[in-house]
Design an enzyme around this catalytic site. Structure first.
Site, PDB file in Angstrom:
ATOM      1  N   GLU A 442       0.814  -1.329   0.052  1.00 29.58           N
ATOM      2  CA  GLU A 442      -0.074   0.109   0.298  1.00 29.58           C
ATOM      3  C   GLU A 442       0.816   1.294   0.106  1.00 29.58           C
ATOM      4  O   GLU A 442       0.454   2.339   0.600  1.00 29.58           O
ATOM      5  CB  GLU A 442      -0.937   0.068   1.161  1.00 29.58           C
ATOM      6  N   GLY A 443       1.859   1.332  -0.653  1.00 27.79           N
ATOM      7  CA  GLY A 443       2.871   2.340  -0.748  1.00 27.79           C
ATOM      8  C   GLY A 443       3.986   2.381   0.141  1.00 27.79           C
ATOM      9  O   GLY A 443       3.703   2.541   1.475  1.00 27.79           O
TER      10      GLY A 443
END
Lengths: 596, 596
Positions: A442-443
């Site tokens: 998620e980044g």
């Protein structure tokens, strides 16, 4: 094996004494979310996660998921399917989803403690319902009415689960490079062809159908990120009337062998002309994806808190039981062969680091939850917008700091065990391995940092920062005469002023050299996170003193806050110095010289 | 799988240009250790480790060691035995051991690069020969002549391996609690009974006999650490004439399932009346054990450097190849679909962190090596004593910092890979798991920190610190007029003065409250490590400019030093603030309130 009990006392303190959510929920129109109901939800979530999910944490790690390459079907670890059925049956999958789609309609804020407890009990298992949340959000905000009708209800009720299919072998962060293609074959209907990787819960045996939210390019797509569209592509085809049809042309090609979260399945998903429907507007898929990602990012932040809490509990038990050496100031338990290691200052340093970062982060996460509720439900448009600006600013801080701290916290907890921490049976090394994913998916932390300093600060006139500085000043003014708070308010104000000044410095430097943003980004993110937590620790002290809690609780909050200000907050000195040193020390070296 | 090439260029730079070892070796009487010979040793060590050991790193992790519970025999991973035979055959086990015991008689310093390369290539494998070193040292300094005759030669020649049997289930750090007992049964002969845990290389199939150095208590032992004696207890009995007899009454009861170093075996060893011989004086075993431990501690420090170097090499390759997003200051490779991630400042921050910590630590370790040679071989007694004082001071810094940095370095390297770093096949997660043991075994970081601030500083009038500060001042005076060095000399002098002042502060505080030592310990250790590396980076810049290296190499050293001073050295600000905050924030909380 590591144990886990739900930290209900501190969750209640955070919700009731610090954040005072009851009047907020009432004002936002959550008539059902009475203090008694919220408390019952916490209690039951604590029971479910500790008795059903926590015992499956180890088997998930040891047995993991397996792929039948002949059929492309995935078998989850023993007990996962039954636990999921109970979870869905209990209404947990739709706890905060709108009632019109079968949800419980409770505030988003109430989902935050649930997320923490699920992740603490069994992070790998928690990834199965977690990904549904993103899919639900994307469809709720961008789906057509018939898509909401057909897909949302089974997702909310937990009969189906969702995925986010973004990454491809050659692109993760840079989605503009993606190659998956969508060909129109009828009204809103497309065939999707391409390979997606790192798809969490892409295939499994928990439910009958899996709803993939897939980024792909239409034939007329402009190049780069502006040419990406979003599609909903179910494992079993779903008609507009909701009837479920044939197996769709998509399949799990392989699953990854990972460092941890082995009970969670990470799939290569091959789409081979799979039928799907466009969600939202053509070429506007990235905006829809951000809706999913922000939800998922805050969810991953909760993974960090959950792991940290479990790590702390186990390290504390061990530190009280393990007898080794005498206190430097003389035997504390002369009748025992040695003192418990909790007498040693350095063991206390490790325990208090975990405790202060975890309880502080819990408030950061819950506060973000309240902001989401305000942004969606406040009557006043200006209040909604302000809350949205602030939660957008806090999202990368929350995701990145809570996960980075979980790595530090699981490190320190394992370290308290000495060599025993490295042995599988104690369960501490699993926590460390599981934590290691959270700063990646998620980044990465680097991506969160760029989001914070770029989109959320430089591109918005530091609007979010100004709002948070306003909160600090408001609190400081209100309590500057308060004897207990005084020792925290002065340094907090100092840090707030420095935060503001550092921001101005970076933005000025960036005006002439855009690399300055990237160079400052990660140190700026950590700096921000430590000041945010200083604010929450100061507020915790004030809230604890004003609360009806017993003296020991109040004293513990005060002592933990003192530890935080003395021992953790000074890390901002190093981050500030790194920020001020600018881009030159990073950018001077030619790429060829890195191994000259 | 991660790859590895031997960093011969930087090792040569460190040995020849910075430390200038050739005249030192000549002065210390190492007639054979000519520059050409040392260089040939490096070259051949590089060839052996990269071609023989490195390819076995993954199979060691995946297959690990297995115990046959029926026989108590351990099978090492495929290829380990053959590699060990080649290693012994090549004379590597005795590279720095005295020629009278079959060694090559080379300086200890020359063993340091060998250790780094072995550990980088295959940390788990490296633990088999590593433990022999400690046994060799203990017997060399404390064994009777017949014990040296009988045990040392096979250990030096690598025909047998050694172990260090210290830890028991209820005692690791606090050896005074140990329960293993020794009963006299004849001249110097004893039967040993007890259980030891965490015994690295306690049982395996690489050699015919295993020589256990075992701590145990004699019947008349005083309680606590002053009642511990050291015994040599071989797997197969060995008579005074060196003849090998029957299987001794000791056996591996089980092996641990660990987070990493799976190719290395960690045994529970049961001694059931095993025959052994006393080494050194009765009840003086702990002194003998420290001889083994100091050697092993510096060896574990080299594990940290090896892992860091390998992590760096792989992250750098990936950062140059992986195309993702454009540089913030505009496309650097407009003909490619995206720029390689090495253009991004935050990726550079991670790479330069690893590079600066690893090349700096290499000098710390090699310097310690030269001090050991001086301490053992200098003509002048005062010079020997000074070197011994300084290396004693540097040993905990070297062990703890190099291993802690290896955790940070493998973290950053994995992070450069994004989600791919979490997948087993890339090999980065193995490095992170393997690194995790290094801050635990041979004394945790907390124990090293107490050793540094207690025995090596408070108890010795800060003698070691004064010697190191002398080195800094000598260098600063010699080069203050040097244009290239000037930018580093001023901050180095500042930090040296602060280091001295912080030491005084802590020692003063500790005079009235001994907990102050423990409270400051770990921050003091890191503070010290960062200043030591600042010294080595300043010296590296000067040495590089004066060397015959090409311009790119000189420039890279200068740029890495600038990065170090701008981005890493400021961490001392946080550590200094933590030290100054004193013991109160750690000690105030009652043990019961940690979960109030």
């Amino acid at each position: 094996m590591s144990s886990y009990r739900a930290p209900l006392k501190d969750l209640r303190f955070a919700l009731n004494d610090v954040l005072n959510v009851a009047p907020l929920f009432a004002r936002l129109g959550f008539a059902d979310a009475t203090p008694d109901l919220v408390d019952a939800v916490l209690e039951e979530a604590g029971r479910f996660t500790t008795t059903v999910l926590a015992p499956l944490n180890r088997v998930g790690d040891e047995i993991g998921c397996t792929l039948d390459t002949a059929t492309g079907e995935v078998t989850t670890p023993p007990g996962f399917k039954q636990a999921y059925a109970q979870f869905a049956e209990g209404g947990w999958t739709g706890l905060t989803a709108p009632t019109e789609f079968g949800g419980q309609g409770l505030p988003h804020t109430v989902g935050v403690p649930l997320g923490e407890m699920v992740n603490a009990a069994n992070l790998a298992w928690g990834n199965f319902p977690l990904l549904s949340h993103g899919a639900i959000e994307a469809l709720k905000f961008h789906g057509q009415p018939w898509q909401q009708e057909v897909f949302l209800k089974p997702l909310v009720e937990g009969r189906w689960t969702g995925t986010m299919c973004l990454t491809e072998p050659h692109c993760g962060t840079d989605l503009g490079l993606l190659r998956t293609r969508a060909e129109p074959v009828g009204e809103d209907t497309y065939t999707i062809t391409g390979t997606k990787i790192f798809i969490t819960a892409g295939e499994h045996d928990l439910v009958d159908n899996i709803v993939h939210l897939v980024l792909a390019k239409l034939p007329d797509a402009p190049p780069g990120p502006k040419g990406i569209s979003l599609f909903v592509v179910p494992k079993f085809q779903v008609a507009r009337d909701g009837s479920v049809g044939a197996r769709n042309a998509l399949r799990c090609g392989s699953i990854e062998h990972k460092m941890g979260i082995k009970g969670s399945v990470t799939c290569v998903m091959n789409f081979d002309g799979a039928q799907g429907y466009l969600v939202g507007q053509p070429h506007k898929g990235l905006q829809a994806m951000f809706t999913m990602m922000n939800t998922a990012r805050l969810g991953v932040g909760l993974q960090g808190i959950g792991l940290s809490e479990r790590a702390y509990q186990n390290a504390l038990v061990y530190a009280r039981e393990r007898l080794q050496s005498r206190s430097l100031s003389g035997a504390k338990f002369p009748d025992k062969p040695a003192d418990p290691i909790i007498v040693h200052p350095d063991v206390r340093r490790m325990l208090l680091s975990i405790k202060s970062l975890t309880e502080g982060a819990r408030l950061l996460a819950l506060h973000a939850g309240t902001l989401i509720d305000i942004a969606h439900h406040a009557d006043d448009a200006a209040e909604r917008e302000q809350a949205d600006t602030l939660v957008s600013f806090l999202t990368p801080i929350s995701k990145a700091c809570q996960t980075e701290w979980s790595i530090e916290n699981t490190y320190n907890a394992l370290q308290c065990f000495g060599g025993h921490g490295y042995i599988h049976e104690h369960g501490m090394e699993q926590l460390a391995r599981d934590a290691r994913i959270t700063t990646l998916y998620e980044g990465t932390t680097g991506i969160q940092s760029l989001d914070l300093i770029g989109r959320k600060t430089a591109a918005s006139g530091a609007a979010g920062l100004k709002l948070f500085l306003g909160l600090i000043e408001q609190f400081a003014s209100a309590h500057q005469g308060d004897a207990t708070a005084a020792e925290f308010i002065a340094p907090l104000r100092e840090k707030a002023a420095e935060w503001s000044e550092l921001t101005k410095t970076v933005l000025q430097q960036a005006a002439s050299n855009p690399e300055e943003l990237g160079a400052a980004s990660t140190d700026y993110l950590f700096y921000s996170g430590y000041v945010v937590l200083a604010y929450w620790w100061a507020r915790s002290v004030v809230a604890a003193q004003a609360s009806g809690h017993e003296a020991a609780f109040k004293q513990a909050k005060l002592e933990t806050a003192r530890f935080y200000f003395a021992r953790i907050l000074p890390r901002t000195l190093a981050h500030a110095a790194a920020i001020r040193s600018g881009a030159e020390p990073l950018m001077a070296m030619d790429a060829d010289r890195f191994d000259a």
